[in-house]
Design a protein around this motif. Structure first.
Motif, mmCIF file in Angstrom:
data_model
loop_
_atom_site.group_PDB
_atom_site.id
_atom_site.type_symbol
_atom_site.label_atom_id
_atom_site.label_comp_id
_atom_site.label_asym_id
_atom_site.label_seq_id
_atom_site.Cartn_x
_atom_site.Cartn_y
_atom_site.Cartn_z
ATOM 1 N N SER A 410 20.760 64.083 38.621
ATOM 2 C CA SER A 410 21.995 64.609 39.186
ATOM 3 C C SER A 410 22.336 65.953 38.565
ATOM 4 C CB SER A 410 23.143 63.614 38.960
ATOM 5 O OG SER A 410 24.346 64.137 39.489
ATOM 6 N N GLU A 411 22.286 66.996 39.390
ATOM 7 C CA GLU A 411 22.575 68.365 38.936
ATOM 8 C C GLU A 411 21.682 68.740 37.747
ATOM 9 O OE1 GLU A 411 25.163 69.831 41.124
ATOM 10 O OE2 GLU A 411 24.322 67.984 41.925
ATOM 11 N N VAL A 412 20.404 68.468 37.852
ATOM 12 C CA VAL A 412 19.449 68.710 36.767
ATOM 13 C C VAL A 412 18.401 69.748 37.139
ATOM 14 C CG1 VAL A 412 17.585 67.659 35.411
ATOM 15 C CG2 VAL A 412 19.743 66.449 35.686
ATOM 16 N N VAL A 413 17.802 69.634 38.324
ATOM 17 C CA VAL A 413 16.644 70.476 38.650
ATOM 18 C C VAL A 413 16.975 71.960 38.601
ATOM 19 C CG1 VAL A 413 15.479 68.698 39.996
ATOM 20 C CG2 VAL A 413 17.072 70.239 41.140
ATOM 21 N N GLU A 414 18.214 72.308 38.949
ATOM 22 C CA GLU A 414 18.575 73.730 38.976
ATOM 23 C C GLU A 414 18.689 74.340 37.573
ATOM 24 O OE1 GLU A 414 22.417 71.339 39.308
ATOM 25 O OE2 GLU A 414 20.398 71.289 40.174
ATOM 26 N N HIS A 415 18.657 73.499 36.540
ATOM 27 C CA HIS A 415 18.683 73.989 35.157
ATOM 28 C C HIS A 415 17.279 74.217 34.603
ATOM 29 C CE1 HIS A 415 23.038 73.405 34.373
ATOM 30 N NE2 HIS A 415 22.921 72.452 35.281
ATOM 31 N N VAL A 416 16.257 73.968 35.415
ATOM 32 C CA VAL A 416 14.867 74.092 34.974
ATOM 33 C C VAL A 416 14.279 75.378 35.543
ATOM 34 C CG1 VAL A 416 12.586 73.006 34.999
ATOM 35 C CG2 VAL A 416 14.652 71.582 34.908
ATOM 36 N N ASP A 417 13.594 76.146 34.702
ATOM 37 C CA ASP A 417 12.911 77.347 35.195
ATOM 38 C C ASP A 417 11.906 76.948 36.270
ATOM 39 O OD1 ASP A 417 14.152 79.271 33.538
ATOM 40 O OD2 ASP A 417 12.906 78.627 31.862
ATOM 41 N N LEU A 418 11.831 77.701 37.350
ATOM 42 C CA LEU A 418 10.952 77.351 38.468
ATOM 43 C C LEU A 418 9.493 77.140 38.048
ATOM 44 C CD1 LEU A 418 12.410 79.533 41.361
ATOM 45 C CD2 LEU A 418 12.232 77.045 41.307
ATOM 46 N N PRO A 419 8.922 77.960 37.138
ATOM 47 C CA PRO A 419 7.525 77.709 36.734
ATOM 48 C C PRO A 419 7.339 76.364 36.032
ATOM 49 C CG PRO A 419 8.173 79.956 36.174
ATOM 50 C CD PRO A 419 9.417 79.232 36.574
ATOM 51 N N ARG A 420 8.421 75.801 35.469
ATOM 52 C CA ARG A 420 8.311 74.527 34.767
ATOM 53 C C ARG A 420 8.701 73.329 35.631
ATOM 54 N NH1 ARG A 420 10.248 75.614 28.516
ATOM 55 N NH2 ARG A 420 8.824 77.336 28.121
ATOM 56 N N LEU A 421 9.153 73.598 36.836
ATOM 57 C CA LEU A 421 9.573 72.509 37.715
ATOM 58 C C LEU A 421 8.420 71.558 38.056
ATOM 59 C CD1 LEU A 421 12.155 71.507 38.964
ATOM 60 C CD2 LEU A 421 11.674 72.868 41.002
ATOM 61 N N PRO A 422 7.187 72.039 38.282
ATOM 62 C CA PRO A 422 6.086 71.086 38.540
ATOM 63 C C PRO A 422 5.880 70.076 37.417
ATOM 64 C CG PRO A 422 5.430 73.299 39.189
ATOM 65 C CD PRO A 422 6.743 73.432 38.472
ATOM 66 N N ALA A 423 6.129 70.474 36.169
ATOM 67 C CA ALA A 423 5.992 69.535 35.052
ATOM 68 C C ALA A 423 7.016 68.416 35.166
ATOM 69 C CB ALA A 423 6.147 70.270 33.722
ATOM 70 N N LEU A 424 8.261 68.761 35.526
ATOM 71 C CA LEU A 424 9.289 67.739 35.734
ATOM 72 C C LEU A 424 8.913 66.836 36.906
ATOM 73 C CD1 LEU A 424 13.113 68.066 35.730
ATOM 74 C CD2 LEU A 424 12.007 67.256 37.793
ATOM 75 N N GLU A 425 8.411 67.443 37.987
ATOM 76 C CA GLU A 425 8.025 66.652 39.152
ATOM 77 C C GLU A 425 6.982 65.605 38.774
ATOM 78 O OE1 GLU A 425 6.575 69.547 41.872
ATOM 79 O OE2 GLU A 425 8.464 70.659 41.951
ATOM 80 N N TYR A 426 5.968 66.009 38.027
ATOM 81 C CA TYR A 426 4.924 65.055 37.666
ATOM 82 C C TYR A 426 5.451 63.991 36.703
ATOM 83 C CZ TYR A 426 0.720 62.857 35.979
ATOM 84 O OH TYR A 426 -0.212 61.912 35.649
#
Length: 522
Positions: A410-426
């Protein structure tokens, strides 16, 4: 008790530079008062080829007993047991560690104006301690010192050489050698590990000991394989202090892994009453369910109709939408990833259908506030068994996150740098793989409806991006297809005909065949 530190050198880099680094002249025999006696410093040898400094700590046993009486600050565990007859005057312990810190304070900090170029240079060092209490024996001594770059020679001391059948004592004769460490690093290792091996301290361990440990452990403790044992023993097995230290050490480790500053990671909350939007916190824009700011909503703060007229904050409506979606999914064990101050965890605890609720956040401050909000220290045993809070980073896979029915971002993904978003996704969709994943994020198109938000500004200063509806649907669709989920979208807040809702929510559901595979694997 006795300790020597030696180094070697040549005409170009004389060994006597050790005396400059220690701020103690080799021609003088010096004495320094400590709380429990006198520390004597002498140089048995000091020339260009070899320099040895010796510290002899003369313990005042009377002072030790007097300060050790009673409970609380100043208590001395060994002295309370054995009064005037004990090993404290002879065995290296926290007494010697404190004396090292007192006598060689500048050297421990790495300060030397006379030889500044030598401070950061590794030295060929040899440390000898003839009597070191080691609860765990030579094996533990090696496990503590060898990962730090020391060559360790630790031999047990017999209880009595005349009676070998009595066996060995708990003491070892220790020799440490290394050519990879600076003097400051070596002294910090000794300062922490001497009382750890003794597993006792001569004074009451209070909260400021955590700061001392982290200062002395900077650069080596966060990655030490025996970190937990070191932390627990150094803090006299005080659980609350040990937990606090471990959380801060984990934050340091995560910051180093991300090549960032600790402050950049631990910025989820500014204070307990703040309006930070990190995790499940309140928005800085003062959002309301009507799409107006709190200041311009037209609601009244007083009078009989105040409760009816006052708009419902968007943060509250988000939580209600998340709880409703979790109920519909049939989830019983729920992860709140990026739990912030714990508002969603608190809401889920009110419903008995959620049997296990886990809040995860990278911020120690956020978890501390969440713990206070939930009153974990006063919670009944049955209720406490349903909730856990722990520190973790969504940039890395974590086995602790596996096996849950649902996860909330909840209101988390937008706090992650876009290049690091794939790491969160996995980490979430590829590794943890809960049956249901709920993701909420701001709809940037709706920002024009915020009267107090300047054009072109994000809703929060820490937002790395804000997606419009098409961008969010494209991202969610790609993630769902890649990891075997289906996804549907639910508006949160008033669904404006022109710009859509203020918050957009995606509900990911693991495909039936993939869910069956997960259950069989479990």
């Amino acid at each position: 008790m006795f300790l020597t530190i030696s180094t070697t050198g040549d005409e170009k880099t004389p060994a006597t530079d050790l005396s400059f680094l220690l701020h103690k002249h080799p021609d003088n025999a010096q004495a320094f008062s400590t709380s429990y006696g006198t520390a004597h410093v002498v140089y048995p040898r000091a020339d260009a080829e070899c320099c040895t400094v010796a510290m002899l700590l003369e313990v005042d046993t009377t002072a030790l007993v007097r300060r050790g009486k009673g409970k609380g600050r100043g208590g001395a565990p060994d002295a309370a047991l054995a009064q005037y007859v004990n090993d404290r005057p002879y065995a290296a312990s926290s007494l010697l560690a404190v004396a090292l810190s007192r006598v060689f304070s500048s050297a421990i900090r790495g300060v030397c104006n006379a030889r500044p170029e030598r401070v950061q240079q590794p030295l060929p060092l040899r440390v000898e301690i003839p009597a070191l209490p080691a609860r765990g024996g030579p094996d533990l001594v090696r496990r503590l010192f060898e990962p730090l770059g020391w060559t360790v020679a630790a031999e047990r001391v017999a209880l009595d050489g005349e009676f070998p059948e009595w066996g060995d004592s708990r003491y070892v004769g220790l020799v440490l050698e290394s050519d990879r460490l600076t003097l400051a690093e070596a002294l910090r290792h000794l300062y922490v590990l001497l009382p750890v091996l003794d597993d006792a301290k001569h004074y009451w361990v209070s909260a400021d000991e955590v700061d001392k440990l982290l200062r002395a452990g900077e650069g080596w403790l966060p990655t030490h394989p025996e970190q937990k044992l070191i932390t627990s023993r150094y803090l006299s097995r005080r659980w609350s202090l040990t937990r606090q230290a471990m959380e801060r050490l984990e934050l340091v480790r995560l910051a180093e892994a991300d090549d960032s500053e600790v402050e950049d990671l631990d910025n989820a909350v500014q204070d307990e009453t703040g309006t930070d939007e990190t995790g499940n916190g309140e928005s800085t824009t003062g959002e309301t369910a009507t799409g107006e700011t709190a200041a311009g909503s037209g609601g009244t703060a007083t009078g009989e109709g105040a409760a009816e007229d006052r708009p419902v904050p968007l943060a509250v409506q988000r939580r209600d939408a998340l709880v409703a979606a979790l109920k519909e999914s049939g989830a019983a064990r729920v992860l709140d990833l990026g739990c912030g101050q714990g508002q969603l965890v608190q809401a889920l605890l009110k419903d008995p259908r959620f049997t296990e609720i886990v809040g995860v956040d990278v911020s120690v401050r956020a978890l501390t506030i969440a713990s206070r909000r939930l009153k974990l220290d006063r919670m009944g045993e049955r209720q406490a068994s349903r909730v856990r809070l722990f520190q973790g980073s969504l940039a890395y896979t974590d086995n602790r996150l596996k096996g849950y029915d649902a996860a909330v971002l909840s209101e988390v993904v937008e706090h992650v740098d876009l290049p690091r978003l794939p790491a969160l996704e996995y980490a979430v969709f590829g590794s943890a793989r809960p049956r249901t994943v709920l993701v909420t994020t701001p709809n940037v198109e709706y920002n024009v409806r915020w009267e107090t938000l300047p054009a072109g500004h994000a809703r929060h200063g820490d937002h790395r991006f804000e997606w419009n509806r098409e961008e969010f649907r494209t991202w969610a669709g790609r993630v769902a297809e890649l990891h075997g989920y289906t996804v549907e979208f639910i508006p949160v807040g008033p669904d404006d005909l022109e710009v859509g809702p203020p918050t957009q929510m995606a509900v990911f559901t693991l495909n039936a065949k993939d869910s069956t595979k997960e259950e069989k694997a479990a």
